[in-house]
Motif scaffolding. Sequence first.
Motif, short mmCIF file in Angstrom:
data_model
loop_
_atom_site.label_atom_id
_atom_site.label_comp_id
_atom_site.label_asym_id
_atom_site.label_seq_id
_atom_site.Cartn_x
_atom_site.Cartn_y
_atom_site.Cartn_z
N ASP A 64 0.82 -1.21 0.00
CA ASP A 64 0.00 0.00 0.00
C ASP A 64 0.86 1.27 0.00
N GLN A 68 0.73 4.25 -2.75
CA GLN A 68 0.43 5.62 -2.34
C GLN A 68 1.53 6.60 -2.74
N THR A 72 1.20 9.74 -5.31
CA THR A 72 1.54 11.09 -4.85
C THR A 72 2.52 11.75 -5.80
N ILE A 133 -7.83 10.80 -3.67
CA ILE A 133 -8.04 11.59 -2.45
C ILE A 133 -6.75 12.34 -2.15
N LEU A 135 -5.01 14.31 0.71
CA LEU A 135 -5.11 14.54 2.16
C LEU A 135 -4.13 15.63 2.57
N GLY A 151 -4.08 9.22 -2.20
CA GLY A 151 -4.47 7.83 -2.05
C GLY A 151 -5.86 7.60 -2.60
N LEU A 154 -9.38 5.67 2.55
CA LEU A 154 -9.07 6.14 3.90
C LEU A 154 -10.00 5.47 4.88
N THR A 228 -13.52 7.07 0.18
CA THR A 228 -12.84 6.40 -0.93
C THR A 228 -13.31 6.92 -2.27
N VAL A 297 -6.48 8.20 11.39
CA VAL A 297 -6.99 7.82 10.08
C VAL A 297 -5.83 7.21 9.31
N LEU A 299 -4.60 6.37 5.38
CA LEU A 299 -4.79 6.53 3.94
C LEU A 299 -3.84 5.59 3.23
N ASP A 300 -4.40 4.55 2.62
CA ASP A 300 -3.60 3.56 1.87
C ASP A 300 -2.37 3.13 2.65
N LEU A 314 -9.80 16.40 3.17
CA LEU A 314 -9.75 15.50 2.03
C LEU A 314 -10.41 16.19 0.84
#
Length: 327
Positions: A64, A68, A72, A133, A135, A151, A154, A228, A297, A299-300, A314
């Motif tokens: 993951d 991610q 990014t 998403i 973040l 990602g 989340l 998501t 939280v 995220l991926d 988000l």
Amino acid sequence: MVRIALLSNPRSTGNRAILPRIRSFCANHPEIFHYEVEHVDQIGAALRTIARVEPRVLVINGGDGTVQATLTELYDSDFFRGAPPPVAVLPNGKTNLIALDLGATGDPIEALARVLELAKGDLAEHVVTRELIALSHEPDGMTDSLRPVIGMFLGGAGLAEVMLYCRNKIYPLGLPNWLSHALAAMALLVTLVLGLRAAFLPLKAQPVKVSLIRQGELHGRFSLLIVTTLRKLLLGSSIANGSRTGALQLMVIDQNPWALLRALFAGLFGRLGNGLVRGVHFGRGDEIRIEGDRSSVILDGELFQANTGRPIILRQTSPLPFVRLAA
């Protein structure tokens, strides 16, 4: 001619066993450009090199965190001059939600062979777009320059605590993924139904406030919080409802066992998101804010914290092309 570029992270858990087969497959197929990184910090340099060979498809082979970090870099940089190749994800992580959404299941070698086959023909009918998403935190004067993290899935509230519990307590046992996830789900149910609190069980979820711009807010303790852009989730369920597509999709389940069980059965029978389920809340929007007292939280695979007065924000990004392997 390079048809696909394969970006591998040898340090990801799934690659420890599969990477020798991946290397052998690539050695027998010169149309694959294989680039290995030792750390996610090297992914930017890897993409810069990959862009020079102009692949038809970019394939990510890692966990993951690798996926991610790659998304990014694709979002934040312009290695491909505004036109990145469609992305394929091999089923090689712990949860594989992104790969599952794109129809990549089973043996990673078979999935790679399928991508190579598609890259030799007309890709257009196999390319789908997915929004991502982005973040970020509420600016505080010190972190305004930090770029968003990108990602597609989340998890927050009780789900984040269970994900951390699974990562820190169960994965080290070396059990199969399906058994690890089943044990984590059972631990969640035990904490909800019996109200037990112990070092060998997931932590209690902190209260959070979830705000959808122009659509109100939810506040309280929740057993599950999902944001998501994926179309397919666990158990084959989907929370994509309504006529809009591409917006951030939100699902929140109240922290009580009956709401969670109702959501579980609705998902098993394909009705989750297609009707009202008591204790289950849905929303869609282009911006969602999550605020809480050190509420986790994920995220991926990457952990973040939402704090009081400094929420996590988000936002929906522009679409990115992906290769869907399933018909």
